[in-house]
Motif scaffolding. Sequence first.
Motif, short mmCIF file in Angstrom:
data_model
loop_
_atom_site.label_atom_id
_atom_site.label_comp_id
_atom_site.label_asym_id
_atom_site.label_seq_id
_atom_site.Cartn_x
_atom_site.Cartn_y
_atom_site.Cartn_z
N CYS A 35 0.85 -1.18 0.00
CA CYS A 35 0.00 0.00 0.00
C CYS A 35 0.90 1.24 0.00
N GLY A 36 0.39 2.32 -0.54
CA GLY A 36 1.13 3.58 -0.50
C GLY A 36 1.40 4.05 0.92
N LEU A 37 0.61 3.55 1.88
CA LEU A 37 0.78 3.94 3.28
C LEU A 37 1.66 2.97 4.07
N THR A 38 2.13 1.92 3.41
CA THR A 38 2.96 0.90 4.08
C THR A 38 4.15 1.49 4.83
N PRO A 39 4.79 2.57 4.35
CA PRO A 39 5.90 3.13 5.12
C PRO A 39 5.52 3.57 6.54
N GLN A 40 4.22 3.62 6.85
CA GLN A 40 3.82 3.92 8.23
C GLN A 40 4.31 2.86 9.21
N TYR A 41 4.65 1.67 8.71
CA TYR A 41 5.23 0.66 9.60
C TYR A 41 6.43 1.23 10.35
N LYS A 42 7.22 2.06 9.68
CA LYS A 42 8.40 2.66 10.32
C LYS A 42 7.99 3.51 11.53
N GLY A 43 7.00 4.37 11.35
CA GLY A 43 6.52 5.21 12.44
C GLY A 43 5.85 4.41 13.54
N LEU A 44 5.13 3.36 13.17
CA LEU A 44 4.50 2.51 14.18
C LEU A 44 5.57 1.82 15.03
N GLN A 45 6.64 1.36 14.38
CA GLN A 45 7.74 0.73 15.12
C GLN A 45 8.42 1.75 16.04
N GLU A 46 8.55 2.98 15.58
CA GLU A 46 9.15 4.02 16.42
C GLU A 46 8.30 4.29 17.65
N LEU A 47 6.98 4.33 17.50
CA LEU A 47 6.09 4.49 18.66
C LEU A 47 6.26 3.32 19.62
#
Length: 160
Positions: A35-47
């Motif tokens: 998904c175009g939003l898949t890079p949010q995994y990075k931010g979720l991992q940071e949280l």
Amino acid sequence: MSIYDFNVNTLKGQELNMSAYKGKVMLIVNTASKCGLTPQYKGLQELYDKFNQQSFEVLGFPSNQFAHQEPGTSDDIAEFCQMNYGVSFPMFEKLNVNGEEAHPLFKYLTNKAPGILGSKAIKWNFTKFLVDQEGRVVKRYSPKTTPDKIEADIAKLLDQ
């Protein structure tokens, strides 16, 4: 009925009762690998890295309901998330988040925190639900709300 009444399956196929997260703040997210939003995994991992020691969990629930953007097996999903984003937060088996076949957990979440204009349907991948230590669904975030924009809400719940 409470969030702690639901059972979910881990990516390894093990059944887990949501009561395992009792007393923790949770950010529950429907995810997808293509998904175009898949890079949010990075931010979720940071949280997760920032707050996990303070009784915070990110829970990822892959879904293939939006443009077939999560076509892989559980092993594919686990490998993709680990290799590309270093995901170490709990991930669960692929499930449906909308419709008749929606997992009961997501039916519960969407009833407790409807979207814009009261819509129950999840519009896209990376819709997020913030749940407090008592199991109350306190907020729903749109797919475009990036994890860094949720950080203050998480910190506020953890400080209570």
